[in-house]
Design a protein around this motif. Structure first.
Motif, PDB file in Angstrom:
ATOM      1  N   ILE A 114     -14.243  -5.378   2.337  1.00 26.02           N
ATOM      2  CA  ILE A 114     -13.156  -4.411   2.473  1.00 26.02           C
ATOM      3  C   ILE A 114     -12.745  -4.360   3.948  1.00 26.02           C
ATOM      4  O   ILE A 114     -13.586  -4.097   4.814  1.00 26.02           O
ATOM      5  CB  ILE A 114     -13.586  -3.012   1.984  1.00 26.02           C
ATOM      6  CG1 ILE A 114     -14.079  -3.089   0.537  1.00 26.02           C
ATOM      7  CG2 ILE A 114     -12.433  -2.034   2.106  1.00 26.02           C
ATOM      8  CD1 ILE A 114     -13.058  -3.590  -0.462  1.00 26.02           C
ATOM      9  N   PRO A 115     -11.464  -4.604   4.259  1.00 24.75           N
ATOM     10  CA  PRO A 115     -11.058  -4.776   5.658  1.00 24.75           C
ATOM     11  C   PRO A 115     -11.477  -3.652   6.608  1.00 24.75           C
ATOM     12  O   PRO A 115     -11.939  -3.923   7.717  1.00 24.75           O
ATOM     13  CB  PRO A 115      -9.529  -4.881   5.563  1.00 24.75           C
ATOM     14  CG  PRO A 115      -9.281  -5.458   4.213  1.00 24.75           C
ATOM     15  CD  PRO A 115     -10.345  -4.867   3.323  1.00 24.75           C
ATOM     16  N   TRP A 116     -11.301  -2.377   6.190  1.00 23.84           N
ATOM     17  CA  TRP A 116     -11.630  -1.318   7.145  1.00 23.84           C
ATOM     18  C   TRP A 116     -13.140  -1.094   7.236  1.00 23.84           C
ATOM     19  O   TRP A 116     -13.628  -0.491   8.167  1.00 23.84           O
ATOM     20  CB  TRP A 116     -10.921  -0.007   6.793  1.00 23.84           C
ATOM     21  CG  TRP A 116     -11.303   0.601   5.484  1.00 23.84           C
ATOM     22  CD1 TRP A 116     -12.239   1.575   5.272  1.00 23.84           C
ATOM     23  CD2 TRP A 116     -10.750   0.299   4.212  1.00 23.84           C
ATOM     24  NE1 TRP A 116     -12.300   1.877   3.939  1.00 23.84           N
ATOM     25  CE2 TRP A 116     -11.384   1.105   3.252  1.00 23.84           C
ATOM     26  CE3 TRP A 116      -9.759  -0.591   3.784  1.00 23.84           C
ATOM     27  CZ2 TRP A 116     -11.077   1.065   1.906  1.00 23.84           C
ATOM     28  CZ3 TRP A 116      -9.455  -0.631   2.440  1.00 23.84           C
ATOM     29  CH2 TRP A 116     -10.100   0.188   1.515  1.00 23.84           C
ATOM     30  N   CYS A 134       0.832  -1.211   0.000  1.00 22.96           N
ATOM     31  CA  CYS A 134       0.000   0.000   0.000  1.00 22.96           C
ATOM     32  C   CYS A 134       0.867   1.263   0.000  1.00 22.96           C
ATOM     33  O   CYS A 134       0.582   2.225  -0.741  1.00 22.96           O
ATOM     34  CB  CYS A 134      -0.926   0.010   1.210  1.00 22.96           C
ATOM     35  SG  CYS A 134      -2.157  -1.290   1.192  1.00 22.96           S
ATOM     36  N   ILE A 135       1.890   1.277   0.821  1.00 27.31           N
ATOM     37  CA  ILE A 135       2.758   2.451   0.908  1.00 27.31           C
ATOM     38  C   ILE A 135       3.479   2.699  -0.416  1.00 27.31           C
ATOM     39  O   ILE A 135       3.556   3.843  -0.892  1.00 27.31           O
ATOM     40  CB  ILE A 135       3.771   2.296   2.064  1.00 27.31           C
ATOM     41  CG1 ILE A 135       3.040   2.361   3.409  1.00 27.31           C
ATOM     42  CG2 ILE A 135       4.849   3.375   2.002  1.00 27.31           C
ATOM     43  CD1 ILE A 135       3.902   2.030   4.606  1.00 27.31           C
ATOM     44  N   VAL A 136       3.980   1.623  -1.029  1.00 31.86           N
ATOM     45  CA  VAL A 136       4.642   1.776  -2.331  1.00 31.86           C
ATOM     46  C   VAL A 136       3.651   2.282  -3.376  1.00 31.86           C
ATOM     47  O   VAL A 136       3.977   3.141  -4.203  1.00 31.86           O
ATOM     48  CB  VAL A 136       5.272   0.435  -2.783  1.00 31.86           C
ATOM     49  CG1 VAL A 136       5.804   0.547  -4.210  1.00 31.86           C
ATOM     50  CG2 VAL A 136       6.381   0.019  -1.834  1.00 31.86           C
ATOM     51  N   ILE A 170      -3.926   0.427   4.145  1.00 31.58           N
ATOM     52  CA  ILE A 170      -4.737  -0.042   3.024  1.00 31.58           C
ATOM     53  C   ILE A 170      -5.901   0.915   2.768  1.00 31.58           C
ATOM     54  O   ILE A 170      -6.275   1.182   1.621  1.00 31.58           O
ATOM     55  CB  ILE A 170      -5.238  -1.497   3.257  1.00 31.58           C
ATOM     56  CG1 ILE A 170      -5.880  -2.042   1.976  1.00 31.58           C
ATOM     57  CG2 ILE A 170      -6.191  -1.597   4.392  1.00 31.58           C
ATOM     58  CD1 ILE A 170      -6.243  -3.515   2.068  1.00 31.58           C
ATOM     59  N   ALA A 171      -6.469   1.475   3.841  1.00 30.58           N
ATOM     60  CA  ALA A 171      -7.525   2.470   3.662  1.00 30.58           C
ATOM     61  C   ALA A 171      -6.966   3.709   2.981  1.00 30.58           C
ATOM     62  O   ALA A 171      -7.613   4.295   2.100  1.00 30.58           O
ATOM     63  CB  ALA A 171      -8.128   2.831   5.023  1.00 30.58           C
ATOM     64  N   ALA A 172      -5.761   4.122   3.376  1.00 30.81           N
ATOM     65  CA  ALA A 172      -5.132   5.302   2.781  1.00 30.81           C
ATOM     66  C   ALA A 172      -4.963   5.129   1.273  1.00 30.81           C
ATOM     67  O   ALA A 172      -5.211   6.060   0.495  1.00 30.81           O
ATOM     68  CB  ALA A 172      -3.778   5.567   3.435  1.00 30.81           C
TER      69      ALA A 172
END
Length: 465
Positions: A424-426, A33-35, A320-322
């Motif tokens: 969706i996880p969040w 997600c960060i990448v 992951i939400a971001a």
């Protein structure tokens, strides 16, 4: 309705598929997600420093968007801690234990109650109300906490929210975009919601029974792990009369919340806030009675404990939400005005591109609307993309000469089942946190029943167009 896909769209699509693949492999998605966030920002801004800043700012944006959910969970856990510590919760659930005698009964009763309350107030407050009272009963009769979370997800965030027959927020959005009346969307959605609901909940129940029998799914204590051994000493501090009074008072206060919701027509966030505020006052009342002169400090400790739990649960989900928030309006708010002209957001643009890329007949139309709805649900909202589903349904229905309302209903159901709180996880965190289970494991458990339901519902939609 045309859209030109850019490098940003392809990066977003590739990383979405990567994230899904990593989740299926049961690995952590944070690095991916960060990448993905970094590359989106780098391509958009062409600035290394801005891209690094974006990673941090995207986390802030996600936390702000999720804060209401974090707080309601934290407050409910803080209240649950003191009720469990004093033994009040055991007294509260004792009448229900006489009615629910088996795991099967617990699954269906919890699910149906969740669906009914969610129809009137939407699922967020329903999760708090149902989870706090019914989870201990379900676990006591042999239904695992993970299965309780599945029932709340599938019946509340799935059936109730995708139909939205009472509040009518979802059908209003899709109807306006499709150029038809709300009544037409609701009429078309009733058989589809029924089919989707029955297939998904029955499939989930069969999988649960199978895994319980094989030992893959085991019964645990359920709920957030909030008590220590030393907390046992508090169970006899309050007199039996006081505990019995509080065991009656707490459900009455939450029942009054339901009445207030009906009279004041509170929905969504306002209804959730009412439940959260009530939980805070219950926490204060029981703390004063339990800790007497030390209540001022102890109230703060309970709230801190609840907040620690809330952020511990949300920690893995924030990255992951971001990333997925950047697929919608979060891109402009976090990165800036770097999207192509006429873009409706990365997720919606991909949905439009899919709709434009397929030929037209009833079967293709139904499959495409389900796919478009599912794609727009990837941002975890469920509601953000249903207007697009309505617009695409209008185009397809006009080309076919019929079926606008059925196509609209299909897109609405797919978007909300995927993004509204089952895959969706969040989006599943309210149920996961109240039940004390891993949100990623919950989405994995929901995946197969929901996909089976979507396939069967889409086939039914082909014949109804």
């Amino acid at each position: 309705m045309n859209v030109d896909l850019s490098a940003l769209h392809y990066i977003y699509l590739v990383f979405t598929l990567l994230i899904l693949a990593v989740m299926i492999k049961k690995r952590d998605t944070t690095l991916v997600c960060i990448v993905g966030i970094f590359l989106l920002a780098l391509v958009a801004t062409n600035s290394l420093s801005s891209s690094i800043i974006t990673v941090f700012n995207s986390f802030i944006y996600a936390i702000v968007e999720l804060m209401g959910t974090i707080l309601i969970i934290s407050v409910i856990v803080a209240m649950s801690t003191i009720l469990a510590k004093t033994g009040i919760n055991e007294l509260m659930i004792s009448p229900f234990t006489k009615l629910i005698k088996s795991p099967a009964l617990a699954y269906w009763v919890i699910g149906i109650l969740m669906m009914i309350i969610s129809w009137f107030f939407w699922p967020s407050p329903a999760v708090a109300l149902i989870g706090a009272v019914m989870l201990p009963i379900a676990v006591q009769v042999g239904l695992p906490a993970l299965a309780v979370a599945m029932a709340m997800n599938l019946f509340g965030h799935g059936i109730a929210l995708s139909g939205d027959f009472i509040i009518q927020g979802a059908p209003k959005l899709t109807a306006d975009a499709a150029g038809i009346s709300v009544g037409e969307v609701i009429s078309a959605s009733i058989p589809l919601v029924f089919i989707m609901g029955v297939v998904t909940t029955v499939a989930a129940f069969i999988f649960i029974k199978k895994d319980l029998k094989s030992g893959k799914l085991k019964v645990d204590n359920g709920g957030p792990k909030i008590l220590n051994k030393e907390d046992e000493e508090y169970k006899n501090v309050l007199s039996p009369k006081t505990k019995n009074t509080l065991a009656i008072l707490v459900p009455i206060l939450f029942a009054m919340d339901v009445v207030i919701m009906i009279v004041a027509k509170l929905q969504g966030g306002d209804a959730t806030a009412l439940v959260g505020g009530t939980a805070i006052f219950i926490l204060i009342l029981v703390s004063i009675l339990l800790h007497k002169g030390k209540a001022l400090e102890e109230i703060t400790k309970y709230l801190v404990k609840g907040l620690k739990f809330g952020f511990e649960i949300f920690g893995p989900v924030i990255p992951i939400a971001a990333f997925f928030y950047l697929g919608d309006e979060g891109f402009i708010k976090v990165i800036g005005e770097f999207l192509p002209q006429n873009s409706q957001g990365l997720v919606n643009d991909l949905g439009i591109a899919l709709a434009n890329a397929v030929p037209l007949n009833r079967a293709i139309g139904a499959v495409t609307l389900t796919s478009v709805g599912a794609i727009t649900g990837l941002d975890g909202s469920g509601f953000s993309g249903i207007s697009l589903a309505g617009s695409v349904a209008k185009l397809f229905g006009s080309a076919l000469g019929r079926g606008v309302s059925t196509l609209t209903a299909l897109g609405q159901i797919a978007a909300i089942w995927v993004g509204g709180g089952t895959l969706i996880p969040w989006a599943v965190i309210p149920a996961a946190a109240i039940c004390g289970v891993d949100p990623f494991e919950l989405t994995r458990r929901n995946f197969k029943p929901v996909v089976i339901g979507l396939v069967i519902t889409t086939i039914a939609g082909i014949f109804l167009i």
